[in-house]
Design an enzyme around this catalytic site. Structure first.
Site, PDB file in Angstrom:
ATOM      1  N   LYS A  52       0.845  -1.206   0.000  1.00  0.00           N
ATOM      2  CA  LYS A  52       0.000   0.000   0.000  1.00  0.00           C
ATOM      3  C   LYS A  52       0.875   1.249   0.000  1.00  0.00           C
ATOM      4  CE  LYS A  52      -3.913  -2.362   1.959  1.00  0.00           C
ATOM      5  NZ  LYS A  52      -4.505  -2.916   3.171  1.00  0.00           N
ATOM      6  N   GLN A  96      -4.836  -1.443   9.297  1.00  0.00           N
ATOM      7  CA  GLN A  96      -4.668  -2.769   8.708  1.00  0.00           C
ATOM      8  C   GLN A  96      -5.258  -3.828   9.640  1.00  0.00           C
ATOM      9  OE1 GLN A  96      -3.339  -3.472   5.576  1.00  0.00           O
ATOM     10  NE2 GLN A  96      -4.047  -5.531   6.016  1.00  0.00           N
ATOM     11  N   ASP A 119     -11.664   2.873   3.034  1.00  0.00           N
ATOM     12  CA  ASP A 119     -12.118   1.486   2.941  1.00  0.00           C
ATOM     13  C   ASP A 119     -13.640   1.408   2.838  1.00  0.00           C
ATOM     14  OD1 ASP A 119     -10.165  -0.402   2.782  1.00  0.00           O
ATOM     15  OD2 ASP A 119      -9.782  -0.501   4.941  1.00  0.00           O
TER      16      ASP A 119
END
Ligand code: NAP
Length: 293
Positions: A52, A96, A119
């Site tokens: 990422k 995460q 997200d």
């Protein structure tokens, strides 16, 4: 059978996104920023986070990366998130998963302001999605929609069967297909005669998290199959290899199109995370401009 490559679609979309990032920089004098928080030392999570960070930088965006100790208290993690919520150079905050057992991921994720949730998993953003007023959609199902769009797979009026009902994949997937005017059926572990239901689908989305459990018997001739599953079995014929929920090889000369694993949905998830972050940056800048910032 058409092989729908997420790797290819992501590559094409990256070029457009780079332009959007440059335009944002030209207009706002700063880069869109993504903050990634990792707690502890889970090796798989560290690989995901590294990818990422690498992608964020490659796209010309600002990357903020925080490695927090395994034994951090929930209140301290939330304090960090709140600090990032207030930081004007941060447009997206990603925690995460999975988190160490003593931390409640639902509580931690809810600490992210929905306006900074790339997200799309906060209740605020899921609520908007289900109310038909999407701010950002969860990255994996949003990536599936981008693959279908790229390969010009018609969705409106067709029967889409989604296998799985998690908040991360199955439910938002069904909602996005519904919004695209598909007739949608959702299956789960209590569905009776799964194969009979999936065989009635023009489009089948496999997101059950069961390694290679669906094959030709689950798919009608000419149907489109998207495999969301990601597994690396430790034993058996596929030990150590990346596999999906579907036995892809059985679909040759049967399905009309399918995504492989690897190279299917996986690369799209990270691409959509980046797109969502830039989208939030642009929305935030517009709100800022309206407030005279
Ligand atoms: P999850 O939370 O475990 O949910 C799995 C869903 O599948 C549940 O709703 C479950 O039903 C259903 N299910 C399980 N076994 C089934 C069966 N035999 N028949 C029908 N339905 C069944 O998993 P998830 O987070 O949604 O992830 C699904 C898969 O996608 C996993 O393999 C995950 O690794 C992968 N994934 C990939 C990406 C990517 O970037 N490509 C991103 C996220 C997830 P119940 O609700 O009844 O238990």
């Amino acid at each position: 059978m058409l092989r729908m490559s997420g790797t290819e679609v992501a590559k094409i979309r990256q070029e457009t996104l780079k332009n959007d990032v440059q335009n944002f920089f030209a207009q706002r004098g700063r880069k869109p920023g993504l903050a990634v928080i990792i707690v502890g030392h889970d090796p798989a999570s560290q690989v995901y986070v590294r990818n990422k960070v690498k992608t964020t930088v490659a796209l010309g965006m600002e990357s903020f990366h925080f490695e927090l100790p395994e034994n951090i208290q929930e209140a301290d993690l939330i304090k960090k998130i709140e600090e990032l919520n207030r930081d004007p150079s941060v447009d997206g905050i990603l925690v995460q998963l999975p988190l160490p057992k003593h931390l409640r991921s639902d509580v931690v994720l809810e600490a992210i302001r929905p306006e900074k949730d790339p997200d799309g998993l906060t209740v605020g953003n899921l609520g908007l999605l289900f109310a038909g007023r999407k701010r950002v959609a969860p990255c994996t199902p949003w990536g599936v929609m981008a693959i279908l769009e790229h390969y010009k797979i018609p969705v409106a009026g067709r029967h889409a069967v989604v296998v799985g009902r998690s908040n991360i994949v199955g439910k938002p997937m069904a909602q996005l297909l519904l919004e695209a005017n598909a007739t949608v059926t959702i299956c789960h572990s209590r569905t009776r005669d799964l194969a009979a239901v999936t065989r009635s689908g023009d489009i089948v989305i496999a997101a059950a998290g069961q390694c290679r459990f669906m094959g030709k018997e689950h798919v009608a001739e000419g149907a489109v199959v998207v495999d969301v599953g990601i597994h690396r079995p430790e034993s058996g014929a596929f030990a150590g290899k990346l596999c999906g929920d579907v036995r892809y090889e059985e679909l040759e000369n049967w399905a009309s199109a399918a995504t492989p694993v690897p190279g299917g949905v996986g690369p799209m998830t990270i691409q959509m995370l980046m797109e969502n972050t830039v989208h939030l940056a642009i929305l935030g800048a517009k709100i800022g401009a309206n407030l005279g910032a």
